[in-house]
Motif scaffolding. Structure first.
Motif, PDB file in Angstrom:
ATOM      1  N   TRP A  32      15.622  -2.594 -21.962  1.00  0.00           N
ATOM      2  CA  TRP A  32      16.591  -2.897 -20.918  1.00  0.00           C
ATOM      3  C   TRP A  32      17.867  -2.094 -21.150  1.00  0.00           C
ATOM      4  N   LYS A  33      18.422  -1.576 -20.082  1.00  0.00           N
ATOM      5  CA  LYS A  33      19.646  -0.767 -20.079  1.00  0.00           C
ATOM      6  C   LYS A  33      19.477   0.605 -20.736  1.00  0.00           C
ATOM      7  N   LYS A  34      18.235   0.947 -21.127  1.00  0.00           N
ATOM      8  CA  LYS A  34      17.984   2.247 -21.761  1.00  0.00           C
ATOM      9  C   LYS A  34      16.709   2.864 -21.195  1.00  0.00           C
ATOM     10  N   ARG A  35      16.581   2.827 -19.878  1.00  0.00           N
ATOM     11  CA  ARG A  35      15.357   3.326 -19.253  1.00  0.00           C
ATOM     12  C   ARG A  35      15.504   4.728 -18.705  1.00  0.00           C
ATOM     13  N   GLY A  36      16.683   5.303 -18.798  1.00  0.00           N
ATOM     14  CA  GLY A  36      16.858   6.711 -18.457  1.00  0.00           C
ATOM     15  C   GLY A  36      17.388   6.986 -17.068  1.00  0.00           C
ATOM     16  N   ASP A  37      17.757   8.257 -16.865  1.00  0.00           N
ATOM     17  CA  ASP A  37      18.367   8.696 -15.607  1.00  0.00           C
ATOM     18  C   ASP A  37      17.410   8.599 -14.424  1.00  0.00           C
ATOM     19  N   ASP A  38      16.115   8.880 -14.645  1.00  0.00           N
ATOM     20  CA  ASP A  38      15.160   8.819 -13.539  1.00  0.00           C
ATOM     21  C   ASP A  38      14.997   7.386 -13.027  1.00  0.00           C
ATOM     22  N   TYR A  39      15.049   6.429 -13.928  1.00  0.00           N
ATOM     23  CA  TYR A  39      14.990   5.011 -13.542  1.00  0.00           C
ATOM     24  C   TYR A  39      16.244   4.630 -12.756  1.00  0.00           C
ATOM     25  N   GLU A  40      17.396   5.060 -13.237  1.00  0.00           N
ATOM     26  CA  GLU A  40      18.656   4.762 -12.545  1.00  0.00           C
ATOM     27  C   GLU A  40      18.681   5.414 -11.159  1.00  0.00           C
ATOM     28  N   ALA A  41      18.107   6.612 -11.033  1.00  0.00           N
ATOM     29  CA  ALA A  41      18.038   7.285  -9.733  1.00  0.00           C
ATOM     30  C   ALA A  41      17.151   6.492  -8.767  1.00  0.00           C
ATOM     31  N   LEU A  42      16.027   5.974  -9.265  1.00  0.00           N
ATOM     32  CA  LEU A  42      15.163   5.133  -8.435  1.00  0.00           C
ATOM     33  C   LEU A  42      15.919   3.895  -7.973  1.00  0.00           C
ATOM     34  N   LYS A  43      16.649   3.267  -8.884  1.00  0.00           N
ATOM     35  CA  LYS A  43      17.413   2.080  -8.526  1.00  0.00           C
ATOM     36  C   LYS A  43      18.448   2.399  -7.441  1.00  0.00           C
ATOM     37  N   GLU A  44      19.110   3.537  -7.546  1.00  0.00           N
ATOM     38  CA  GLU A  44      20.108   3.910  -6.531  1.00  0.00           C
ATOM     39  C   GLU A  44      19.463   4.077  -5.152  1.00  0.00           C
ATOM     40  N   LYS A  45      18.287   4.668  -5.135  1.00  0.00           N
ATOM     41  CA  LYS A  45      17.552   4.835  -3.875  1.00  0.00           C
ATOM     42  C   LYS A  45      17.206   3.471  -3.264  1.00  0.00           C
ATOM     43  N   LEU A  46      16.772   2.558  -4.113  1.00  0.00           N
ATOM     44  CA  LEU A  46      16.436   1.211  -3.649  1.00  0.00           C
ATOM     45  C   LEU A  46      17.673   0.466  -3.155  1.00  0.00           C
ATOM     46  N   ILE A  47      18.773   0.635  -3.876  1.00  0.00           N
ATOM     47  CA  ILE A  47      20.030   0.003  -3.462  1.00  0.00           C
ATOM     48  C   ILE A  47      20.397   0.465  -2.053  1.00  0.00           C
ATOM     49  N   GLU A  48      20.294   1.764  -1.806  1.00  0.00           N
ATOM     50  CA  GLU A  48      20.659   2.294  -0.479  1.00  0.00           C
ATOM     51  C   GLU A  48      19.740   1.749   0.610  1.00  0.00           C
ATOM     52  N   GLN A  61       0.815  -1.206   0.000  1.00  0.00           N
ATOM     53  CA  GLN A  61       0.000   0.000   0.000  1.00  0.00           C
ATOM     54  C   GLN A  61       0.852   1.261   0.000  1.00  0.00           C
ATOM     55  N   ASN A  62       2.071   1.169   0.550  1.00  0.00           N
ATOM     56  CA  ASN A  62       2.950   2.329   0.637  1.00  0.00           C
ATOM     57  C   ASN A  62       4.396   1.843   0.631  1.00  0.00           C
ATOM     58  N   SER A  63       5.061   1.969  -0.491  1.00  0.00           N
ATOM     59  CA  SER A  63       6.414   1.421  -0.615  1.00  0.00           C
ATOM     60  C   SER A  63       7.451   2.196   0.190  1.00  0.00           C
ATOM     61  N   ASN A  64       7.030   3.261   0.872  1.00  0.00           N
ATOM     62  CA  ASN A  64       7.926   3.940   1.809  1.00  0.00           C
ATOM     63  C   ASN A  64       7.911   3.284   3.184  1.00  0.00           C
ATOM     64  N   ALA A  65       6.995   2.343   3.372  1.00  0.00           N
ATOM     65  CA  ALA A  65       6.955   1.587   4.628  1.00  0.00           C
ATOM     66  C   ALA A  65       8.219   0.724   4.710  1.00  0.00           C
ATOM     67  N   ASP A  66       8.438   0.145   5.882  1.00  0.00           N
ATOM     68  CA  ASP A  66       9.584  -0.760   6.037  1.00  0.00           C
ATOM     69  C   ASP A  66       9.537  -1.842   4.974  1.00  0.00           C
ATOM     70  N   LEU A  67      10.721  -2.248   4.500  1.00  0.00           N
ATOM     71  CA  LEU A  67      10.774  -3.386   3.586  1.00  0.00           C
ATOM     72  C   LEU A  67      10.195  -4.586   4.321  1.00  0.00           C
ATOM     73  N   PRO A  68       9.229  -5.288   3.733  1.00  0.00           N
ATOM     74  CA  PRO A  68       8.532  -6.355   4.449  1.00  0.00           C
ATOM     75  C   PRO A  68       9.381  -7.592   4.691  1.00  0.00           C
TER      76      PRO A  68
END
Length: 172
Positions: free
Chosen positions: A114-130, A64-71
């Motif tokens: 794949w591999k061509k989804r743009g800077d905004d996608y890569e920024a989301l991935k970096e946030k998830l990695i952290e 419902q809210n992906s900002n919640a704790d990782l389940p």
């Protein structure tokens, strides 16, 4: 070769397949370490990390809210489980960390290759990695200084590479 099939059985099986609900999507962080599993004392036991014992609620809250704790964060040590890895790759090891994901959160990039989804996608991935690394380093702190490589797959990676329509963890 040719094979015989019972059309009635084939039709029944096809109809049953249409009733299968796919699993949730997931993201996976692949990590390369510049120290061996032995040096890091990783062992080969998987870790299952949850924010609480109410697993259903954990998943429901996150969906419902992906900002919640990782389940859940599942941490695995593939190199530690492979008896030949150390011989073939002395001084190195690997880890992976997996958690669930909401498919719809990747809609903005679903039609990009794949591999061509743009800077905004890569920024989301970096946030998830952290986010994932916070959990990894809390439970496996000795890997922080050894982390030499990291790459995140998303539901779109799974769709592109495994051809699972919604990036699900398991297909039929």
């Amino acid at each position: 070769g040719n094979f015989l099939r019972n059309d009635k059985c084939f039709t029944q099986t096809s109809n049953l397949l249409n009733t299968v609900t796919p699993t949730e999507s997931y993201i996976c962080l692949y990590m390369g370490l510049n120290k061996s599993s032995e040096q890091l004392e990783l062992g080969n036991t998987n870790l299952w990390i949850y924010p609480s014992y109410d697993h259903d609620k954990n998943v429901e809250d996150f969906m419902q809210n992906s900002n919640a704790d990782l389940p859940v964060v599942y941490i695995s040590f593939p190199a530690a489980k492979d008896p030949h890895f150390g011989n073939n790759n002395p001084g190195y090891s690997t880890m992976e960390a997996i958690t669930v994901a909401n498919w719809f959160e990747y809609d903005n990039w679903k039609d990009r290759p794949w591999k061509k989804r743009g800077d905004d996608y890569e920024a989301l991935k970096e946030k998830l990695i952290e986010r994932i690394l916070c959990t990894v380093f809390e439970y496996v702190p000795q890997t922080r200084e050894a982390l030499a490589y990291k790459e995140l797959s998303t539901p779109l990676s799974v769709k592109s590479l495994a051809n699972y329509p919604k990036g699900e963890l398991y297909g039929i």
